[in-house]
Design a protein around this motif. Structure first.
Motif, PDB file in Angstrom:
ATOM      1  N   GLY A 157      49.391  30.785  38.031  1.00 46.69           N
ATOM      2  CA  GLY A 157      50.494  31.590  38.570  1.00 46.69           C
ATOM      3  C   GLY A 157      50.037  32.954  39.040  1.00 46.69           C
ATOM      4  O   GLY A 157      50.377  33.389  40.149  1.00 46.69           O
ATOM      5  N   GLU A 158      49.250  33.624  38.203  1.00 50.45           N
ATOM      6  CA  GLU A 158      48.732  34.947  38.583  1.00 50.45           C
ATOM      7  C   GLU A 158      47.915  34.847  39.864  1.00 50.45           C
ATOM      8  O   GLU A 158      48.017  35.691  40.761  1.00 50.45           O
ATOM      9  CB  GLU A 158      47.833  35.533  37.475  1.00 50.45           C
ATOM     10  CG  GLU A 158      48.578  36.073  36.276  1.00 50.45           C
ATOM     11  CD  GLU A 158      48.739  35.025  35.182  1.00 50.45           C
ATOM     12  OE1 GLU A 158      48.811  33.807  35.525  1.00 50.45           O
ATOM     13  OE2 GLU A 158      48.791  35.404  34.011  1.00 50.45           O
ATOM     14  N   GLU A 159      47.079  33.817  39.934  1.00 52.88           N
ATOM     15  CA  GLU A 159      46.206  33.671  41.104  1.00 52.88           C
ATOM     16  C   GLU A 159      47.003  33.309  42.357  1.00 52.88           C
ATOM     17  O   GLU A 159      46.700  33.782  43.451  1.00 52.88           O
ATOM     18  CB  GLU A 159      45.127  32.621  40.830  1.00 52.88           C
ATOM     19  CG  GLU A 159      44.037  33.120  39.896  1.00 52.88           C
ATOM     20  CD  GLU A 159      43.306  34.351  40.447  1.00 52.88           C
ATOM     21  OE1 GLU A 159      43.009  34.383  41.653  1.00 52.88           O
ATOM     22  OE2 GLU A 159      43.066  35.289  39.671  1.00 52.88           O
ATOM     23  N   LEU A 160      48.025  32.476  42.209  1.00 51.54           N
ATOM     24  CA  LEU A 160      48.879  32.159  43.359  1.00 51.54           C
ATOM     25  C   LEU A 160      49.544  33.429  43.882  1.00 51.54           C
ATOM     26  O   LEU A 160      49.562  33.695  45.079  1.00 51.54           O
ATOM     27  CB  LEU A 160      49.958  31.140  42.956  1.00 51.54           C
ATOM     28  CG  LEU A 160      49.563  29.666  42.955  1.00 51.54           C
ATOM     29  CD1 LEU A 160      50.669  28.831  42.312  1.00 51.54           C
ATOM     30  CD2 LEU A 160      49.289  29.155  44.371  1.00 51.54           C
ATOM     31  N   LEU A 161      50.064  34.222  42.936  1.00 53.25           N
ATOM     32  CA  LEU A 161      50.769  35.447  43.331  1.00 53.25           C
ATOM     33  C   LEU A 161      49.807  36.445  43.982  1.00 53.25           C
ATOM     34  O   LEU A 161      50.132  37.080  44.993  1.00 53.25           O
ATOM     35  CB  LEU A 161      51.420  36.057  42.083  1.00 53.25           C
ATOM     36  CG  LEU A 161      52.474  37.127  42.286  1.00 53.25           C
ATOM     37  CD1 LEU A 161      53.565  36.664  43.237  1.00 53.25           C
ATOM     38  CD2 LEU A 161      53.097  37.503  40.929  1.00 53.25           C
ATOM     39  N   ARG A 162      48.605  36.536  43.406  1.00 48.07           N
ATOM     40  CA  ARG A 162      47.595  37.433  43.966  1.00 48.07           C
ATOM     41  C   ARG A 162      47.210  36.972  45.383  1.00 48.07           C
ATOM     42  O   ARG A 162      47.060  37.782  46.297  1.00 48.07           O
ATOM     43  CB  ARG A 162      46.353  37.426  43.062  1.00 48.07           C
ATOM     44  CG  ARG A 162      45.442  38.637  43.217  1.00 48.07           C
ATOM     45  CD  ARG A 162      44.302  38.563  42.221  1.00 48.07           C
ATOM     46  NE  ARG A 162      43.412  37.436  42.483  1.00 48.07           N
ATOM     47  CZ  ARG A 162      42.457  37.424  43.406  1.00 48.07           C
ATOM     48  NH1 ARG A 162      42.251  38.481  44.164  1.00 48.07           N
ATOM     49  NH2 ARG A 162      41.703  36.363  43.597  1.00 48.07           N
ATOM     50  N   THR A 163      47.100  35.662  45.538  1.00 45.70           N
ATOM     51  CA  THR A 163      46.715  35.110  46.845  1.00 45.70           C
ATOM     52  C   THR A 163      47.820  35.341  47.877  1.00 45.70           C
ATOM     53  O   THR A 163      47.543  35.673  49.034  1.00 45.70           O
ATOM     54  CB  THR A 163      46.404  33.601  46.714  1.00 45.70           C
ATOM     55  OG1 THR A 163      45.445  33.428  45.668  1.00 45.70           O
ATOM     56  CG2 THR A 163      45.852  33.043  48.004  1.00 45.70           C
TER      57      THR A 163
END
Lengths: 157, 131
Positions: free
Chosen positions: B17-23
């Motif tokens: 989730g964090e990585e999706l949001l960061r992306t």
């Protein structure tokens, strides 16, 4: 025939269905829990979580013990899931026989102490696990079948 | 935050989730009213508490809760946490196209409309690429 008796407070979820299911290929996942069994929406939620590859059945603890001991699932390989040590002991006390229980998921919450990364227990739960150990049962704590096999009997007595 | 935007909460295994949001941020720039929670880091009770805190602050126009896997623990947890609360929808199978569309439409669509739209968008984005 029960091929995996697992304590997991997340019940039927990806680790169980994909992780264990892919390895052991059960015919059916049986979730034994009085609270889930009492709510139609919860039964549907967890039964649907088993996905298209496995049959899933939600039963009360007494129904699950009765049906397994009574031979209803003798022709199938089943995973038996319960939410905690007390429920596992209840099923054992109703006559289900096993030599081993997979303590696969008792997750962190206030008041629980860590035994392994995926197993946290409070004093009451530790006592119940001790009672299970006294029956000569091995408690092993892998979250997934490929994890290192860790026996936790010595950590609860 | 603004009163007119729909809130997003992404709840996943691991750091997905964090990585999706960061992306999403790398692609569209600043993202607002969208949060990521990891069920691996937080423990179930903490995830539920965090969802409730976000809803208390931000649920003016509605909230979409995104989970990674239908049948996973995050989905069960989010259904349990939000069942009976008005203005919340849980969607499984979150992917990058869904989130990119969410952040571009969260200020212009209503809750039911955006949910229908995102599910359509998510499904449409999974395809064989043939030229």
């Amino acid at each position: 025939m029960v091929i995996l008796f697992r304590i997991d407070d997340r019940f039927i979820h990806a680790q169980v269905v994909v992780g264990w299911g892919r390895r052991l290929k059960p015919d059916r996942i049986v979730l034994a829990d009085d609270l889930v069994n009492a709510e139609d929406w919860e039964k549907e939620l967890y039964a649907s979580a088993a996905g298209p590859d496995f049959k899933a059945t939600v039963l009360s603890l007494a129904e699950a013990a009765g049906q397994i001991v009574g031979g209803v699932f003798d022709s199938e390989k089943i995973f038996l899931l319960v939410r905690g040590p007390a429920e596992a002991l209840e099923i054992l006390d109703m006559g289900l026989e096993t030599t081993e229980i997979n303590v696969g998921g008792l997750h962190f919450r206030e008041g629980r102490e860590k035994i392994t990364e995926n197993v946290w227990v409070d004093e009451g739960e530790r006592g119940v696990l001790r009672d299970i150990v006294k029956k000569g049962i091995t408690l092993e704590a892998r979250a997934l079948p490929g994890d290192e096999r860790v026996t936790i009997n010595s950590k609860v007595v | 935050m603004t009163d007119k935007d729909i809130t997003g909460i992404i709840v996943t295994h691991g750091q997905l989730g964090e990585e999706l949001l960061r992306t999403v941020g790398l692609i569209v720039g600043e993202v607002h009213d969208c949060y990521a929670l990891s069920s691996s880091d937080l423990g179930d009770e903490k995830v539920v508490r965090s969802i409730h805190e976000i809803l208390d602050r931000n649920n003016a126009k509605g909230t979409v809760v995104f989970v990674d896997y239908f049948g996973g623990s995050c989905g069960a947890l989010c259904v349990r946490a939000t069942r009976g609360i008005e203005g919340v929808k849980v969607i499984s199978g979150v992917n990058l196209p869904i989130l990119l569309d969410f952040v571009t439409k969260q200020g212009i669509m209503g809750l039911d409309e955006i949910v229908d739209h995102l599910i359509h968008r998510g499904r449409e984005s999974v395809r064989v690429i043939e030229l």
